[in-house]
Design an enzyme around this catalytic site. Sequence first.
Site, PDB file in Angstrom:
ATOM      1  N   THR A   1       0.829  -1.209   0.000  1.00 42.60           N
ATOM      2  CA  THR A   1       0.000   0.000   0.000  1.00 42.60           C
ATOM      3  C   THR A   1       0.864   1.259   0.000  1.00 42.60           C
ATOM      4  O   THR A   1       2.042   1.212   0.394  1.00 42.60           O
ATOM      5  CB  THR A   1      -0.886   0.015   1.275  1.00 42.60           C
ATOM      6  OG1 THR A   1      -1.831   1.080   1.183  1.00 42.60           O
ATOM      7  CG2 THR A   1      -0.068   0.215   2.555  1.00 42.60           C
TER       8      THR A   1
ATOM      9  N   ARG B   1       3.756   8.424   9.089  1.00 41.66           N
ATOM     10  CA  ARG B   1       2.658   7.544   9.497  1.00 41.66           C
ATOM     11  C   ARG B   1       2.767   6.176   8.813  1.00 41.66           C
ATOM     12  O   ARG B   1       3.002   6.076   7.616  1.00 41.66           O
ATOM     13  CB  ARG B   1       1.319   8.204   9.126  1.00 41.66           C
ATOM     14  CG  ARG B   1       0.073   7.383   9.484  1.00 41.66           C
ATOM     15  CD  ARG B   1      -0.425   6.550   8.332  1.00 41.66           C
ATOM     16  NE  ARG B   1      -1.696   5.887   8.622  1.00 41.66           N
ATOM     17  CZ  ARG B   1      -2.236   4.949   7.865  1.00 41.66           C
ATOM     18  NH1 ARG B   1      -1.630   4.547   6.769  1.00 41.66           N
ATOM     19  NH2 ARG B   1      -3.382   4.395   8.192  1.00 41.66           N
ATOM     20  N   VAL B   2       2.595   5.135   9.601  1.00 40.96           N
ATOM     21  CA  VAL B   2       2.521   3.780   9.056  1.00 40.96           C
ATOM     22  C   VAL B   2       1.221   3.157   9.532  1.00 40.96           C
ATOM     23  O   VAL B   2       0.890   3.246  10.719  1.00 40.96           O
ATOM     24  CB  VAL B   2       3.726   2.916   9.522  1.00 40.96           C
ATOM     25  CG1 VAL B   2       3.567   1.476   9.075  1.00 40.96           C
ATOM     26  CG2 VAL B   2       5.030   3.493   8.980  1.00 40.96           C
ATOM     27  N   GLY B   3       0.493   2.553   8.620  1.00 44.98           N
ATOM     28  CA  GLY B   3      -0.788   1.942   8.982  1.00 44.98           C
ATOM     29  C   GLY B   3      -0.619   0.480   9.377  1.00 44.98           C
ATOM     30  O   GLY B   3       0.456   0.036   9.786  1.00 44.98           O
ATOM     31  N   ASP B   4      -1.688  -0.244   9.213  1.00 47.73           N
ATOM     32  CA  ASP B   4      -1.703  -1.660   9.580  1.00 47.73           C
ATOM     33  C   ASP B   4      -0.959  -2.544   8.589  1.00 47.73           C
ATOM     34  O   ASP B   4      -0.391  -3.581   8.958  1.00 47.73           O
ATOM     35  CB  ASP B   4      -3.152  -2.156   9.650  1.00 47.73           C
ATOM     36  CG  ASP B   4      -3.856  -2.011   8.292  1.00 47.73           C
ATOM     37  OD1 ASP B   4      -3.727  -0.925   7.673  1.00 47.73           O
ATOM     38  OD2 ASP B   4      -4.508  -2.966   7.849  1.00 47.73           O
TER      39      ASP B   4
ATOM     40  N   THR C   1      -7.982  -4.224   4.860  1.00 48.64           N
ATOM     41  CA  THR C   1      -7.915  -2.947   4.169  1.00 48.64           C
ATOM     42  C   THR C   1      -8.851  -1.979   4.884  1.00 48.64           C
ATOM     43  O   THR C   1      -9.715  -2.384   5.641  1.00 48.64           O
ATOM     44  CB  THR C   1      -8.259  -3.100   2.667  1.00 48.64           C
ATOM     45  OG1 THR C   1      -8.089  -1.832   2.026  1.00 48.64           O
ATOM     46  CG2 THR C   1      -9.664  -3.598   2.447  1.00 48.64           C
TER      47      THR C   1
ATOM     48  N   GLY D   1      -6.187   1.998   8.649  1.00 48.82           N
ATOM     49  CA  GLY D   1      -5.210   1.117   9.272  1.00 48.82           C
ATOM     50  C   GLY D   1      -5.137   1.232  10.780  1.00 48.82           C
ATOM     51  O   GLY D   1      -4.870   0.254  11.477  1.00 48.82           O
TER      52      GLY D   1
HETATM   53  N1  ASP Z   1      -4.957  -0.017   5.488  1.00 47.93           N
HETATM   54  C1  ASP Z   1      -4.215   0.961   4.733  1.00 47.93           C
HETATM   55  C2  ASP Z   1      -3.524   1.906   5.673  1.00 47.93           C
HETATM   56  O1  ASP Z   1      -4.130   2.283   6.660  1.00 47.93           O
HETATM   57  C3  ASP Z   1      -5.041   1.757   3.815  1.00 47.93           C
HETATM   58  C4  ASP Z   1      -5.873   0.986   2.852  1.00 47.93           C
HETATM   59  O2  ASP Z   1      -6.378  -0.077   3.124  1.00 47.93           O
HETATM   60  O3  ASP Z   1      -6.033   1.470   1.740  1.00 47.93           O
HETATM   61  O4  ASP Z   1      -2.422   2.328   5.392  1.00 47.93           O
END
Ligand code: ASP
Length: 332
Positions: A205, A215-218, A238, A241
């Site tokens: 992603t 920032r780093v998501g899930d 998805t 995150g």
């Molecule tokens: N889960 C992703 C994030 O938070 C974003 C996404 O699913 O498009 O970085």
Amino acid sequence: MEIRRRDALKLGAAGAAALPAARVFAQPSGARALIVSTWDFGAAANAAAYAQWKKSGSLIDAVEAGAWVPEADPTNHSVGYGGYPDRDGHVTLDAIIMDDRGNVGAVAALEDVLHPISVARRVMEKTPHTFLVGEGARQFALEQGFPRTKLLTPEAEAAWRDWLKTAKYRPIANIENQRGSALDHDTIGIVACDAGGRLAGACTTSGMAFKLRGRVGDSPQAGCGLMVEPDVGAATATGVGEEVTRIAGSARIVSSMRAGMSPMAACREAVLHIAKLRGDAVKDAQVAFLAINREGLVGAYALQPGFTYAVTDMGGATSVLAAESLRPSTKN
Ligand code: ASP
């Protein structure tokens, strides 16, 4: 887009690559899945993954090849090249790859490299570590021979400049897949299972559009955006995150499957947990999970309507399906 299951149509693997984005297709009844991916654009990724699996017989090769498709697609604004940048105009990529032998590699906040999933695989195979971030990840990738690539396309830059006019401090969380809008967030998560019950997964992603720098998501975090466990199954996520990370969503789903839940029930349980835990804070947020178990059975569930996923069976036939959601659709 309204999703109508009665518009069902089954396609071969080759046809899947050419799927129009707005069509949704039904799953062949009783078929066990080989490869499943988030969103309708997962159909093209599945086709590439399937072709690679046929060629090398390796699931890890397959999920990597699948991830390459949206990573290289400039029209996909939430993965790889053409992804929307952070608040300061930098495209930063997150990816993870995992097999069912306890091997995992991940990168986060990686810049200037086209295929973060392949850098993640190098982390897994060439280092004693599981996760490299930021400048260290970039240096590692360049040392490994990955070419420097400018990831910010003119279209993504224009969208960012437009966003800057009314920029809000926090990234906006949309409730549905709105391709082409500044609110896009559509990570690809791919999980796969072969006839022998072997498993692998990948997730890649560019994260939330216009996120805070750093920032780093899930997605690249093991157990959050992706989890694979031998003899159990695999799950991916998805959506926003932060909401997935709070509950280590994919690990939770795998754990539920280990305890005997079906992939669908496990995904639903995780969404219900988020809804209960977060209440109004997730009123307008999308979170969606997709899982496969070692028998090739698939489940998906989302907080909001609009989540689709692509399923490719052992014969290479691909279908795109609409997931059930906790919140009802407000459309007719
Ligand atoms: N889960 C992703 C994030 O938070 C974003 C996404 O699913 O498009 O970085």
